[in-house]
Design an enzyme around this catalytic site. Structure first.
Site, PDB file in Angstrom:
ATOM      1  CD  GLU A  42       2.452  -2.590   7.407  1.00 14.47           C
ATOM      2  OE1 GLU A  42       3.104  -2.561   6.732  1.00 14.47           O
ATOM      3  OE2 GLU A  42       1.156  -3.452   7.374  1.00 14.47           O
ATOM      4  N   GLY A  54       1.432 -11.655  13.237  1.00 16.60           N
ATOM      5  CA  GLY A  54       1.833 -11.330  11.785  1.00 16.60           C
ATOM      6  C   GLY A  54       0.775 -10.186  11.239  1.00 16.60           C
ATOM      7  CE  LYS A 107      -3.828  -1.559   4.922  1.00 14.73           C
ATOM      8  NZ  LYS A 107      -4.015  -2.303   6.269  1.00 14.73           N
ATOM      9  CB  ILE A 159     -12.198  -7.068   2.297  1.00 18.71           C
ATOM     10  CG1 ILE A 159     -12.715  -7.418   3.666  1.00 18.71           C
ATOM     11  CG2 ILE A 159     -13.361  -6.170   1.556  1.00 18.71           C
ATOM     12  CD1 ILE A 159     -12.855  -6.345   4.848  1.00 18.71           C
ATOM     13  CG  ASP A 165      -1.170  -0.114   7.046  1.00 17.95           C
ATOM     14  OD1 ASP A 165      -0.524  -0.442   6.185  1.00 17.95           O
ATOM     15  OD2 ASP A 165      -2.266  -0.474   7.445  1.00 17.95           O
ATOM     16  CE  LYS A 192       0.501  -2.145   4.093  1.00 19.15           C
ATOM     17  NZ  LYS A 192      -0.118  -3.006   4.975  1.00 19.15           N
TER      18      LYS A 192
END
Ligand code: HSE
Length: 437
Positions: A188, A185, A203, A134, A199, A103
């Site tokens: 970032e 996980g 996006k 998604i 982040d 992103k």
């Protein structure tokens, strides 16, 4: 029969998940494409594969995969910007199709990379860059392409939603829950990207471009982090019938666009409020579609791999038919992508939640309300209660009627200078999102 040959660059959470998915669902992938999909090379600077497969060659120099004649599609799953950008540019120039989950790369260098890809007649796909499993890129770019979109809003960072949800139901500390999100996980490499809203900002820029046909740009994006949130705020919001979410919002306001990542109180009855844990949810208001809500896991190996590999399948289907990708990178044709005016933070008008810790005296409350009244900020609700009887401290929670951010921020600044106030004042917007039921 032709086979589609992949080079995977990056073997972290996402790269590992993609490799697992391609191996474990090989039969389904074959049936979807009508030809085998094979990982032929892996590039990773830091990790070696834990398996031995003679058909897959391993390189420490990821850039070698960008001009490898054995590879049809390069999967950029290394993250970050510098090497990723170099890899993607090089792969495109060498005529390779590219799929990325990055992103930051698309938000900051997408325009240049799409134009390069167009010049070299290759595809550059990025479904996994936003909201894990998604399929929001596809939905905005293809499924809702006939609509005039007026709002795209939601939870698009799994790590922060995980932290907020866990804090709301347990007494665990912020840092403890963040460490867990890293182990799972979700976070970032640098988790400040998650908790400072960077982040989600990357996006959101991608979503706004897909929804409104504006250029990809991080300029003038309003981003607020969420690390200042306290368990006391989560509890007070709950008691008043709200949930606190870290919301990303792109909406049309009088033909201009508001682009903002911020903490928000959302009514507990709104479906977005019920999306917890690593879940993401994206609400889209379109004309004539009405309100649509998409939910699903927003981070982690499997969900992100799901989106990467669906891009692989789309491109592989084209390659097998020897057809060019018909889908425009951002949905709109290049000449239709135009800047629109963006709203500044000060121009936002909304109801607000304030939580103030103060001395337990009638004067505390009257001084606060005087400051609000002076700036035409009226109160919808005001609640006060003792926090600590020994130190005579109270907590005052106020819900205001809609007022301008500028007036509210100035008022909070003045209230914080009162002698009777302790610590920082929490101020959070209340977002009245249209219902999607
Ligand atoms: N750190 C990101 C998140 C990963 O938590 O949502 C998925 O983009």
């Amino acid at each position: 029969m032709k086979e589609i040959r992949l080079g995977i660059c990056g073997l972290g959470t996402v790269g590992g998940g993609v490799l697992d998915l391609i191996k474990s669902n090989a039969d389904r992938l074959y049936d979807q494409v009508g030809a085998p999909i094979k990982v032929v090379k892996i590039g990773s600077r830091s990790k070696k594969p834990l398996f031995h497969d003679e058909e897959i060659l391993f390189y420490q120099d990821v850039l070698l995969l960008a001009d490898d004649p054995d590879i049809d599609i390069v999967l950029e799953l290394i993250g970050g910007v510098d090497i990723a950008q170099e890899l993607v540019r090089k792969a495109i120039i060498n005529g390779k199709h590219v799929i990325t989950a990055n992103k930051a790369l698309i938000a900051s260098h997408g325009a240049e990379l799409f134009s390069l890809a167009q010049k070299h007649s290759v595809s550059l796909r990025f479904e996994a860059a936003v909201a894990g499993s998604i399929p929001i890129v596809k939905v905005l770019r293809e499924s809702l392409s006939s609509n005039k979109i007026s709002c795209v809003a939601g939870i698009i960072n799994g790590t922060t939603n995980y932290i907020l949800s866990e804090m709301a139901v347990s007494d665990r500390s912020f840092s403890d829950i963040l460490s867990e999100a890293q182990e799972l996980g979700f976070a970032e490499a640098d988790p400040t990207f998650d908790i400072e809203g960077i982040d989600a900002g990357h996006k959101l820029v991608i979503l706004a471009s897909l929804a409104f046909g504006i250029p990809l740009s991080l300029d003038e994006l309003c981003v607020e982090g969420m690390s200042q949130i306290s368990i006391a705020d989560l509890k007070s919001a709950n008691e008043l019938g709200y949930r606190i979410k870290h919301l990303a919002l792109a909406r049309l306001v009088d033909e201009r666009i508001e682009l903002s990542v911020h903490l928000a109180l959302i009514s507990e009855t709104h479906l977005i409020s019920r999306v917890d844990g690593v879940g993401n949810a994206i609400f889209i208001q379109g004309d004539p579609s009405g309100e649509t809500l998409l939910c699903g896991p927003g981070a982690g190996a499997g969900p992100t791999a799901s989106s990467v590999v669906s891009d692989v399948i789309d491109l592989a289907r084209n390659l097998i038919q020897e057809q060019a990708d018909q889908v425009k990178y951002l949905g709109f044709s290049t000449t239709a992508i135009k800047p629109r005016g963006l709203l500044t933070q000060d121009e936002i008008v909304a109801p607000w939640y304030l939580r103030i810790e103060a001395e337990d005296s009638s004067k505390s409350i009257s001084s606060i309300t005087d400051i609000l009244t002076k700036r035409d900020i009226s109160k919808q609700t005001i609640v006060s209660r003792a926090i600590d009887t020994s130190s005579k401290k109270i907590e005052i929670v106020i819900i205001t009627n809609p007022s301008s951010a500028k007036a509210l921020f100035d008022a909070v600044e003045e209230i914080s200078r009162l002698q009777s106030i302790f610590g920082a004042i929490t101020k959070i917007r209340i977002e009245d999102l249209p219902s999607c039921t």
